[in-house]
Design an enzyme around this catalytic site. Structure first.
Site, PDB file in Angstrom:
ATOM      1  N   ASN A   9       0.876  -1.181   0.000  1.00 29.27           N
ATOM      2  CA  ASN A   9       0.000   0.000   0.000  1.00 29.27           C
ATOM      3  C   ASN A   9       0.907   1.223   0.000  1.00 29.27           C
ATOM      4  O   ASN A   9       1.506   1.554   1.024  1.00 29.27           O
ATOM      5  CB  ASN A   9      -0.889  -0.036   1.255  1.00 29.27           C
ATOM      6  CG  ASN A   9      -1.728   1.228   1.398  1.00 29.27           C
ATOM      7  OD1 ASN A   9      -1.777   2.066   0.492  1.00 29.27           O
ATOM      8  ND2 ASN A   9      -2.390   1.382   2.547  1.00 29.27           N
ATOM      9  N   TRP A  10       1.013   1.845  -1.162  1.00 24.54           N
ATOM     10  CA  TRP A  10       1.956   2.963  -1.285  1.00 24.54           C
ATOM     11  C   TRP A  10       1.425   4.257  -0.662  1.00 24.54           C
ATOM     12  O   TRP A  10       2.166   5.252  -0.588  1.00 24.54           O
ATOM     13  CB  TRP A  10       2.282   3.200  -2.775  1.00 24.54           C
ATOM     14  CG  TRP A  10       3.094   2.096  -3.393  1.00 24.54           C
ATOM     15  CD1 TRP A  10       3.624   1.001  -2.748  1.00 24.54           C
ATOM     16  CD2 TRP A  10       3.479   1.987  -4.767  1.00 24.54           C
ATOM     17  NE1 TRP A  10       4.307   0.224  -3.656  1.00 24.54           N
ATOM     18  CE2 TRP A  10       4.238   0.799  -4.909  1.00 24.54           C
ATOM     19  CE3 TRP A  10       3.252   2.771  -5.900  1.00 24.54           C
ATOM     20  CZ2 TRP A  10       4.771   0.389  -6.128  1.00 24.54           C
ATOM     21  CZ3 TRP A  10       3.792   2.359  -7.115  1.00 24.54           C
ATOM     22  CH2 TRP A  10       4.542   1.179  -7.228  1.00 24.54           C
ATOM     23  N   LYS A  11       0.170   4.256  -0.263  1.00 25.73           N
ATOM     24  CA  LYS A  11      -0.432   5.461   0.338  1.00 25.73           C
ATOM     25  C   LYS A  11      -0.189   6.677  -0.579  1.00 25.73           C
ATOM     26  O   LYS A  11      -0.139   6.513  -1.795  1.00 25.73           O
ATOM     27  CB  LYS A  11       0.089   5.653   1.766  1.00 25.73           C
ATOM     28  CG  LYS A  11      -0.118   4.368   2.598  1.00 25.73           C
ATOM     29  CD  LYS A  11       0.096   4.532   4.064  1.00 25.73           C
ATOM     30  CE  LYS A  11      -0.127   3.197   4.772  1.00 25.73           C
ATOM     31  NZ  LYS A  11       0.034   3.255   6.210  1.00 25.73           N
ATOM     32  N   HIS A  96      -9.511   1.352   5.281  1.00 25.57           N
ATOM     33  CA  HIS A  96      -8.207   1.568   5.922  1.00 25.57           C
ATOM     34  C   HIS A  96      -8.370   2.528   7.102  1.00 25.57           C
ATOM     35  O   HIS A  96      -9.139   3.495   7.024  1.00 25.57           O
ATOM     36  CB  HIS A  96      -7.198   2.124   4.908  1.00 25.57           C
ATOM     37  CG  HIS A  96      -5.796   2.043   5.427  1.00 25.57           C
ATOM     38  ND1 HIS A  96      -5.303   2.942   6.348  1.00 25.57           N
ATOM     39  CD2 HIS A  96      -4.806   1.138   5.202  1.00 25.57           C
ATOM     40  CE1 HIS A  96      -4.057   2.592   6.654  1.00 25.57           C
ATOM     41  NE2 HIS A  96      -3.732   1.504   5.965  1.00 25.57           N
ATOM     42  N   GLU A  98      -6.611   4.859   8.136  1.00 28.27           N
ATOM     43  CA  GLU A  98      -6.320   6.268   7.838  1.00 28.27           C
ATOM     44  C   GLU A  98      -7.542   6.956   7.236  1.00 28.27           C
ATOM     45  O   GLU A  98      -7.696   8.177   7.344  1.00 28.27           O
ATOM     46  CB  GLU A  98      -5.090   6.362   6.918  1.00 28.27           C
ATOM     47  CG  GLU A  98      -3.814   6.061   7.707  1.00 28.27           C
ATOM     48  CD  GLU A  98      -2.673   5.506   6.890  1.00 28.27           C
ATOM     49  OE1 GLU A  98      -2.731   5.540   5.650  1.00 28.27           O
ATOM     50  OE2 GLU A  98      -1.701   5.014   7.515  1.00 28.27           O
ATOM     51  N   GLU A 168      -5.114  -4.815  10.829  1.00 29.45           N
ATOM     52  CA  GLU A 168      -4.090  -3.781  10.998  1.00 29.45           C
ATOM     53  C   GLU A 168      -4.355  -3.020  12.296  1.00 29.45           C
ATOM     54  O   GLU A 168      -5.149  -2.071  12.299  1.00 29.45           O
ATOM     55  CB  GLU A 168      -4.137  -2.779   9.834  1.00 29.45           C
ATOM     56  CG  GLU A 168      -3.880  -3.370   8.474  1.00 29.45           C
ATOM     57  CD  GLU A 168      -3.329  -2.332   7.498  1.00 29.45           C
ATOM     58  OE1 GLU A 168      -2.232  -2.558   6.972  1.00 29.45           O
ATOM     59  OE2 GLU A 168      -3.977  -1.288   7.277  1.00 29.45           O
ATOM     60  N   GLY A 174       2.817   2.468  10.863  1.00 32.26           N
ATOM     61  CA  GLY A 174       3.771   3.563  10.694  1.00 32.26           C
ATOM     62  C   GLY A 174       4.511   3.942  11.962  1.00 32.26           C
ATOM     63  O   GLY A 174       5.161   4.984  12.028  1.00 32.26           O
ATOM     64  N   SER A 214       3.650  -1.914  10.345  1.00 29.28           N
ATOM     65  CA  SER A 214       5.103  -1.967  10.507  1.00 29.28           C
ATOM     66  C   SER A 214       5.706  -3.317  10.138  1.00 29.28           C
ATOM     67  O   SER A 214       6.651  -3.776  10.783  1.00 29.28           O
ATOM     68  CB  SER A 214       5.503  -1.562  11.941  1.00 29.28           C
ATOM     69  OG  SER A 214       5.137  -0.222  12.187  1.00 29.28           O
ATOM     70  N   GLY A 235       3.014  -1.040   4.298  1.00 31.41           N
ATOM     71  CA  GLY A 235       3.029   0.377   3.954  1.00 31.41           C
ATOM     72  C   GLY A 235       4.442   0.826   3.632  1.00 31.41           C
ATOM     73  O   GLY A 235       4.980   0.561   2.556  1.00 31.41           O
ATOM     74  N   GLY A 236       5.088   1.476   4.597  1.00 35.23           N
ATOM     75  CA  GLY A 236       6.395   2.094   4.397  1.00 35.23           C
ATOM     76  C   GLY A 236       7.420   1.207   3.695  1.00 35.23           C
ATOM     77  O   GLY A 236       8.095   1.662   2.759  1.00 35.23           O
TER      78      GLY A 236
HETATM   79  P1  13P Z   1       3.195   0.576   7.674  1.00 35.28           P
HETATM   80  O1  13P Z   1       3.705  -0.733   7.086  1.00 35.28           O
HETATM   81  O2  13P Z   1       3.911   1.762   7.156  1.00 35.28           O
HETATM   82  O3  13P Z   1       3.101   0.508   9.165  1.00 35.28           O
HETATM   83  O4  13P Z   1       1.690   0.725   7.138  1.00 35.28           O
HETATM   84  C1  13P Z   1       0.814  -0.329   7.275  1.00 35.28           C
HETATM   85  C2  13P Z   1      -0.424  -0.027   6.537  1.00 35.28           C
HETATM   86  O5  13P Z   1      -1.183   0.851   6.921  1.00 35.28           O
HETATM   87  C3  13P Z   1      -0.707  -0.789   5.310  1.00 35.28           C
HETATM   88  O6  13P Z   1      -1.992  -0.549   4.849  1.00 35.28           O
END
Ligand code: 13P
Length: 250
Positions: A9-11, A96, A98, A168, A174, A214, A235-236
């Protein structure tokens, strides 16, 4: 056997150029891995086409980070399931945390999940408790509510064919803090129990439940070794080709 799915997930990151080059690198090492894992990339909407072109003809799947609950029409800024299918998306992420933080309710998540499934677009439904909810011992109640609310319009067949769940925990996203593999496994087992109540044991057994929060090269192997953990939503670490490659081969 549930095939493990590693989804990036590149956000709201990257550019058109860096999206295409990262997708090209992912394509290369996904090829080397052959077919024992599914890999999916979810770039920002404007880069879907560039990523689609970069992974065309490979086994890497295209995903979207969200989808509208509405049919095409006067909805400024929204992107419909039809458009995502048109671009070759296999799945959309829905619910999600977020997005939930900025006001997306269980009812909205349900609308998105249902419309995507009805149109034939797969989903990755995100669920997970906030830190204060875990401290109050409410994590299971929260996850059960999110699953039941989002999936109330789903048939067993929708669930088997279209649903992937991602657990999640919000406090792990993050932050560099990951749920221990044991804690994650316990939550996954619990979520699968809820899916069994909703759709029956057979369907629940076939639905993949990913872990997200993470995930990085240093913890991926331990998480992915658990029977109940059917992959990762990253994510990251998915923004770095070498890290994402290591996670895929964990
Ligand atoms: P991180 O891997 O950056 O913690 O993000 C997880 C995430 O929200 C994937 O959707």
């Amino acid at each position: 056997m549930r095939k493990k799915l590693i989804a990036g997930n590149w956000k709201m990151n990257l550019t058109r150029e860096t999206s295409a080059s990262l997708a090209g690198e992912v394509r290369r090492f996904a090829l080397e891995r052959k077919a024992d894992r599914e890999v999916l990339l979810a770039p920002p909407f404007p880069y879907l086409e560039a990523v689609r072109a970069a992974i065309e003809g490979s086994l890497v799947l295209l995903g979207a980070q969200d989808v509208s609950p509405h049919a095409p029409g006067a909805y400024t800024g929204e992107v419909s399931a039809e458009m995502l299918l048109d671009l070759g998306c296999a799945r959309a992420i829905v619910g999600h945390s977020e997005r939930r933080e900025s006001g997306e309710t269980d009812a909205i998540v349900r609308g998105k999940a249902k419309r995507a499934a009805d149109l034939g677009l797969g989903i990755i439904l995100c669920v997970g408790e906030r830190e204060e909810e875990r401290l109050r011992g409410e994590e299971k109640r929260v996850v059960e509510r999110q699953l039941r609310e989002a999936l109330s319009g789903f048939s067993g067949r929708d669930a088997e064919e279209k649903l992937v769940v991602a657990y999640e925990p919000v406090w792990a996203i993050g932050t560099g803090r990951t749920a221990t593999a044991r804690d994650a496994e316990e939550m996954h087992r619990f979520a699968r129990g809820v899916l069994a109540e909703l759709f029956g044991e057979g369907a629940a057994h076939s639905i993949r439940i990913l872990y997200g929060g993470s995930v990085k090269p240093s913890n991926a192997a331990e998480l992915l070794a658990k029977d109940e953990i059917d992959g990762a939503l990253v994510g990251g670490a998915s923004l770095d080709a070498a890290s994402f490659a290591e996670i895929i081969s964990s």
